[in-house]
Design an enzyme around this catalytic site. Structure first.
Site, PDB file in Angstrom:
ATOM      1  N   CYS A  60       0.805  -1.117   0.043  1.00  0.00           N
ATOM      2  CA  CYS A  60       0.011  -0.124   0.041  1.00  0.00           C
ATOM      3  C   CYS A  60       1.010   1.178   0.015  1.00  0.00           C
ATOM      4  O   CYS A  60       1.573   1.492   0.718  1.00  0.00           O
ATOM      5  CB  CYS A  60      -1.131  -0.231   1.229  1.00  0.00           C
ATOM      6  SG  CYS A  60      -1.447   1.366   1.924  1.00  0.00           S
ATOM      7  N   CYS A  63       0.592   3.189   3.240  1.00  0.00           N
ATOM      8  CA  CYS A  63       1.170   2.628   4.258  1.00  0.00           C
ATOM      9  C   CYS A  63       2.839   2.551   4.294  1.00  0.00           C
ATOM     10  O   CYS A  63       3.420   2.645   5.336  1.00  0.00           O
ATOM     11  CB  CYS A  63       0.749   0.988   4.313  1.00  0.00           C
ATOM     12  SG  CYS A  63      -0.804   0.860   4.472  1.00  0.00           S
TER      13      CYS A  63
END
Length: 131
Positions: A60, A63
């Site tokens: 991600c 992330c």
């Protein structure tokens, strides 16, 4: 109205709908007891009074920017448990996590707050220190 404007409006409305859906599903998790989640996450058992569960995926984009901040806070001794969602799909389904990163604030054995999306270090600290 030309096609480009129509497409942009449709995309904006779809995004707003998606964010509303995420907000609605995260509200269902709030207030829920963590129960057997503590048995699957042994670190959580030590911090049932107050902890932050950082749910993320290594692939991600948001992330990737947030994980170093979380790692820094973990090294500073903050009660943060990292949960790699691709490795814990059952837990993600049980908690109703639909997007990453997601922060779950656990207080007194219950999920007190749910935050979706990347946050700054300051925002994470505020969440941890909220009453």
């Amino acid at each position: 109205m030309n096609l480009t404007v129509s497409v942009v409006i449709a995309l904006v409305l779809a995004w707003i709908g998606y964010m509303g859906y995420l907000s609605f599903t995260s509200r269902k998790v709030k207030g829920r007891e963590i129960g057997d989640l503590a048995s699957r996450l042994p670190e959580l058992a030590r911090h049932l009074d107050r902890a932050l569960i950082y749910c993320y995926s290594p692939r991600c984009g948001p992330c990737k920017t947030m994980t170093p901040l979380i790692d820094e806070l973990c090294k500073a001794g903050k009660p943060i448990i990292k949960l790699v969602l691709p490795d814990q799909i059952e837990v993600a389904q049980e908690l109703g996590i639909r997007a990453t990163p997601t922060l779950l604030l656990v207080r007194d054995g219950r999920i007190a707050e749910v935050n979706i999306g990347a946050k700054s270090q300051h925002q994470v600290l505020q969440l941890l220190e909220s009453t």
